[in-house]
Design a protein around this motif. Structure first.
Motif, PDB file in Angstrom:
ATOM      1  N   GLY A 143      -2.787   4.996  13.977  1.00  0.00           N
ATOM      2  CA  GLY A 143      -1.776   3.964  13.735  1.00  0.00           C
ATOM      3  C   GLY A 143      -0.492   4.500  13.135  1.00  0.00           C
ATOM      4  O   GLY A 143       0.553   3.876  13.260  1.00  0.00           O
ATOM      5  N   LEU A 144      -0.550   5.657  12.472  1.00  0.00           N
ATOM      6  CA  LEU A 144       0.628   6.201  11.791  1.00  0.00           C
ATOM      7  C   LEU A 144       1.335   7.226  12.671  1.00  0.00           C
ATOM      8  O   LEU A 144       0.694   7.983  13.393  1.00  0.00           O
ATOM      9  N   SER A 152       6.907   8.409   4.320  1.00  0.00           N
ATOM     10  CA  SER A 152       6.264   7.314   3.587  1.00  0.00           C
ATOM     11  C   SER A 152       5.105   7.832   2.748  1.00  0.00           C
ATOM     12  O   SER A 152       3.941   7.549   3.026  1.00  0.00           O
ATOM     13  N   TRP A 154       3.806   6.945   0.098  1.00  0.00           N
ATOM     14  CA  TRP A 154       2.904   5.943  -0.478  1.00  0.00           C
ATOM     15  C   TRP A 154       1.759   5.601   0.466  1.00  0.00           C
ATOM     16  O   TRP A 154       0.812   4.953   0.051  1.00  0.00           O
ATOM     17  N   LEU A 155       1.827   6.030   1.729  1.00  0.00           N
ATOM     18  CA  LEU A 155       0.704   5.792   2.642  1.00  0.00           C
ATOM     19  C   LEU A 155      -0.422   6.799   2.409  1.00  0.00           C
ATOM     20  O   LEU A 155      -1.510   6.660   2.960  1.00  0.00           O
ATOM     21  N   LEU A 156      -0.162   7.804   1.563  1.00  0.00           N
ATOM     22  CA  LEU A 156      -1.185   8.764   1.125  1.00  0.00           C
ATOM     23  C   LEU A 156      -1.822   9.524   2.282  1.00  0.00           C
ATOM     24  O   LEU A 156      -2.960   9.994   2.167  1.00  0.00           O
TER      25      LEU A 156
ATOM     26  N   LEU B 140       8.828  -1.522   1.921  1.00  0.00           N
ATOM     27  CA  LEU B 140       8.167  -0.240   2.219  1.00  0.00           C
ATOM     28  C   LEU B 140       7.490  -0.320   3.580  1.00  0.00           C
ATOM     29  O   LEU B 140       6.795  -1.295   3.887  1.00  0.00           O
ATOM     30  N   ASP B 141       7.688   0.716   4.361  1.00  0.00           N
ATOM     31  CA  ASP B 141       7.037   0.826   5.666  1.00  0.00           C
ATOM     32  C   ASP B 141       5.528   0.945   5.464  1.00  0.00           C
ATOM     33  O   ASP B 141       5.066   1.793   4.703  1.00  0.00           O
ATOM     34  N   ARG B 142       4.752   0.080   6.121  1.00  0.00           N
ATOM     35  CA  ARG B 142       3.300   0.240   6.070  1.00  0.00           C
ATOM     36  C   ARG B 142       2.812   1.261   7.111  1.00  0.00           C
ATOM     37  O   ARG B 142       1.642   1.635   7.128  1.00  0.00           O
ATOM     38  N   GLY B 143       3.693   1.673   7.992  1.00  0.00           N
ATOM     39  CA  GLY B 143       3.344   2.732   8.930  1.00  0.00           C
ATOM     40  C   GLY B 143       2.712   2.240  10.209  1.00  0.00           C
ATOM     41  O   GLY B 143       2.744   2.929  11.220  1.00  0.00           O
ATOM     42  N   LEU B 144       2.105   1.052  10.171  1.00  0.00           N
ATOM     43  CA  LEU B 144       1.395   0.539  11.350  1.00  0.00           C
ATOM     44  C   LEU B 144       2.289  -0.394  12.158  1.00  0.00           C
ATOM     45  O   LEU B 144       3.078  -1.144  11.595  1.00  0.00           O
ATOM     46  N   ARG B 145       2.121  -0.352  13.483  1.00  0.00           N
ATOM     47  CA  ARG B 145       2.804  -1.323  14.327  1.00  0.00           C
ATOM     48  C   ARG B 145       2.239  -2.724  14.058  1.00  0.00           C
ATOM     49  O   ARG B 145       1.122  -2.877  13.588  1.00  0.00           O
ATOM     50  N   VAL B 166      -3.666   2.782  -1.125  1.00  0.00           N
ATOM     51  CA  VAL B 166      -2.302   2.702  -0.589  1.00  0.00           C
ATOM     52  C   VAL B 166      -1.550   1.524  -1.211  1.00  0.00           C
ATOM     53  O   VAL B 166      -0.372   1.650  -1.561  1.00  0.00           O
ATOM     54  N   ARG B 168      -1.987   0.355  -4.142  1.00  0.00           N
ATOM     55  CA  ARG B 168      -1.619   0.765  -5.504  1.00  0.00           C
ATOM     56  C   ARG B 168      -0.479   1.770  -5.474  1.00  0.00           C
ATOM     57  O   ARG B 168       0.417   1.727  -6.320  1.00  0.00           O
ATOM     58  N   ALA B 169      -0.512   2.689  -4.528  1.00  0.00           N
ATOM     59  CA  ALA B 169       0.556   3.690  -4.426  1.00  0.00           C
ATOM     60  C   ALA B 169       1.886   3.011  -4.100  1.00  0.00           C
ATOM     61  O   ALA B 169       2.942   3.441  -4.565  1.00  0.00           O
ATOM     62  N   ARG B 172       3.295   1.699  -7.269  1.00  0.00           N
ATOM     63  CA  ARG B 172       3.865   2.803  -8.065  1.00  0.00           C
ATOM     64  C   ARG B 172       5.202   3.256  -7.473  1.00  0.00           C
ATOM     65  O   ARG B 172       6.138   3.555  -8.209  1.00  0.00           O
ATOM     66  N   ARG B 177      11.199   3.155  -8.012  1.00  0.00           N
ATOM     67  CA  ARG B 177      12.524   2.718  -7.563  1.00  0.00           C
ATOM     68  C   ARG B 177      13.096   1.626  -8.456  1.00  0.00           C
ATOM     69  O   ARG B 177      14.070   0.976  -8.110  1.00  0.00           O
TER      70      ARG B 177
END
Lengths: 291, 291
Positions: A143-144, A152, A154-156, B140-145, B166, B168-169, B172, B177
Motif C-alpha cells: 500500500g505504501l 513520511s 511517522w508511518l514507521l 499527515l499522509d497516511r501513505g495508503l490510497r 503509527v 501514536r507516531a 508525536r 510541528r
C-alpha cells in the motif's frame, strides 16, 4: 507445553535507562493490561537465532533494535546490557541446536514514563521442509510508495515495531490463497520484503536484495549471507527489484533469523526453480554460525 | 495513582467463545509476554465513554468491535457478554461525570488457540480546553490510497486493531510541528480521519464526514452527532472531502469517544474559525447522552 521457555524482565528507571534484569516465569502473567505493548503495539522487538548456545548476528540485531527504538522515539536500549541478557538466555538453551530469543522494549504502562523490557527464549520449530522443499509465496501490495520512509517517517516503514497485525494478516491472506508466505510490493511496483523475512535473489553469480531505503528492515540474515557469498563463488549486491526480476531470477529465497533461508518454489501459483545445493549451503552456514 | 481503575478479565474457551469474566487488579500483571497483544499488536479494541455511569453509543461500539474482529479473523465477540461487562464497569464509575471503558480482544498466547479479553475502565482526563479553545491540527499522509480497504484488505485499513504505533507516531509528529493532533490524508489526497478521531465539517447547514469505504473507522461519536444534527438546524451527510474543503468549511471538528468534539482552530499553522456555540452544543449533547 513441553518446550523449554525462559524469561528475563529488563528493568528500567524513570529516565528510561535499563538497570538490570530479573528472572521471571514465562508461564505467569508479567504485563499489565495498561502497558502500551498490549494496547497500542507501541514498542520494538528483535528475534535472534541461537545456534547451540551461540546468539547469531547479535550485534546486527541489537543495532537494528536501537534503530527501531529511535524511529519510535523510545529510549536507546543499552547494547551491552541487552547483549548480556540474550547471552544468558542462550546459555540456558545451549542444549538445543536451534533456538531463538526475542527482545522487546515498549513505552511502558500508560501514564508512566518508564519503558517495559523483556527477553524471552525458547526452542525453534522444525523448518527442514521449508528449507529443502521451499515455500509458496504470493505478492501482496503493502500500500505504501517506495519513498514512504523518506517522505513520511511517522508511518514507521522499516521499524521493527510491535504493531505487526498487518504482517500477520498478510500471512493469513497468503494461506487463504494456498501459499505459505507473502512478499510485499510497494504501491509503485518494487519488491520489498516478506512480513518477517528479507528477499534474496540469485542472478548468475550475484545475490541481490532490495535497498533498505524503500522502508524495509535491514536484514540481519541477508547481511551474513552476503558476507559468506564469496565462499560460494557469489557476490552480494543491493538492487532495486521488480516482480519481473523475481520471475527471471535463477533462484529466490525469503531469509530470516529462525526459519533461515527458505527457497521460493512458486510465486502467485507459478512454479519456479529452486537452487537446492545453494539452499543447503546457505542453511548449513546459517545454522552453524558461532556469532 | 489516585485515579480509580477497574478491570474485568473476559475468559474464553478453546473454541474462542467468551465464557464469563472475573474481577482483576489493574495494578497487577495480567498478561503473559507471549500474548500476541504484546508481541504483535494482534487484536482489536474499543474505547467507550461513560457519562455518569451510562455507556454511550455502546451498541455502535460493540458492532465496530465485532467488525474489527472479523477483519482480523478473530472469533466474533459475544455482544451481550461484552455489553454486560462494560455496564458492570460503568456502574463502578457512576460517581464520575466522564469516564471510559476499553474493551480488548486478542488472539491470545502464541501457540494456544484461545483469545485473551479484558475490559478496563477509568476516569477521563480534563478536555475542557480542547473542547472550547480548539486544537491545532497538521495534515499527515497516511501513505495508503483511498481504495486500499477494497483492494488490499490485509492492510486492515478501517480496523481498530491494537497495532496503533503509527497512530501514536503521527501524534508525536504533530507535537514536533507544534500541533495537538493529526489528520490523515490518503496518498491520493482525500481527507480521512485523525489517529483516534473522526473528521466532521460544517458547511452552511450541513455536517459532513468522509465515507468509511476510504478505509477509515465508522465514527461512533460522529453517528450520534449526525442523529442529533436536526436539533441544531443541521443535516448530516457523508461526502468525499479534500484539504480545500477543510479550508473552506465554516467549522471543523475532530470527534471521538473521550475527548468528544474538539474544534479545529488551525490546520498546518493556518488559523481557521471555530464555531464556539455549536461546539458547546455538541459537547453538551455528547457528555449528557444516556446511551
Amino acid at each position: 507445553m513441553s518446550a523449554p521457555e525462559h524469561l528475563l524482565l529488563v528493568e528500567h528507571d524513570v529516565e528510561g535507562h535499563a538497570t538490570g534484569w530479573v528472572d521471571a516465569d514465562p508461564q505467569s502473567s508479567q504485563l499489565r493490561v495498561t502497558d502500551v505493548a498490549a494496547t497500542r503495539g507501541d514498542g520494538v522487538f528483535e528475534t535472534i537465532s541461537i545456534g547451540s548456545g551461540h546468539p547469531q548476528a547479535l550485534d546486527a540485531h541489537l543495532e537494528r533494535f536501537a534503530r527501531s527504538a529511535r524511529m519510535l522515539d523510545l529510549p536507546e536500549p543499552d547494547p551491552s546490557l541487552w547483549a548480556d541478557a540474550v547471552r544468558a538466555l542462550a546459555e540456558l538453551l545451549a542444549d538445543h541446536e536451534e533456538a531463538w530469543v526475542k527482545t522487546v522494549l515498549t513505552r511502558g504502562v500508560e501514564g508512566q514514563s518508564m519503558p517495559t523490557g523483556w527477553a524471552y527464549g525458547t526452542v525453534s520449530g522444525d523448518f527442514r521442509r521449508e528449507r529443502t522443499e521451499g515455500i509458496d509465496v504470493v505478492l501482496l501490495d503493502r500500500g505504501l510508495r517506495s519513498d514512504a520512509a523518506a517522505t513520511s517517517p511517522w508511518l514507521l516503514a522499516g521499524a521493527k515495531s510491535l504493531s505487526y497485525a498487518v504482517n500477520r494478516a498478510a500471512v493469513r491472506e497468503a494461506a487463504r490463497r494456498g501459499a505459505d508466505d507473502a512478499l510485499f510490493v510497494s504501491s509503485d511496483g518494487l519488491l520489498l520484503e516478506g512480513p518477517t523475512s528479507t528477499l534474496v535473489l540469485r542472478r548468475g553469480a550475484e545475490l541481490l536484495t532490495p535497498p533498505t531505503d524503500l522502508g524495509i528492515l535491514p536484514g540481519t540474515t541477508q547481511v551474513d549471507l552476503f558476507a559468506a557469498a564469496p565462499d560460494w563463488g557469489l557476490q552480494g549486491r543491493v538492487a532495486t527489484l521488480r516482480p519481473a526480476d523475481l520471475e527471471e531470477a535463477d533462484a529466490a529465497w525469503l531469509v530470516s533469523s529462525v526459519r533461515h533461508a527458505a527457497p521460493v518454489r512458486s510465486v502467485d501459483g507459478a512454479e519456479r526453480s529452486i537452487d537446492s545445493e545453494l539452499s543447503a549451503a546457505m542453511n548449513g552456514f546459517l545454522r552453524r554460525r558461532l556469532r
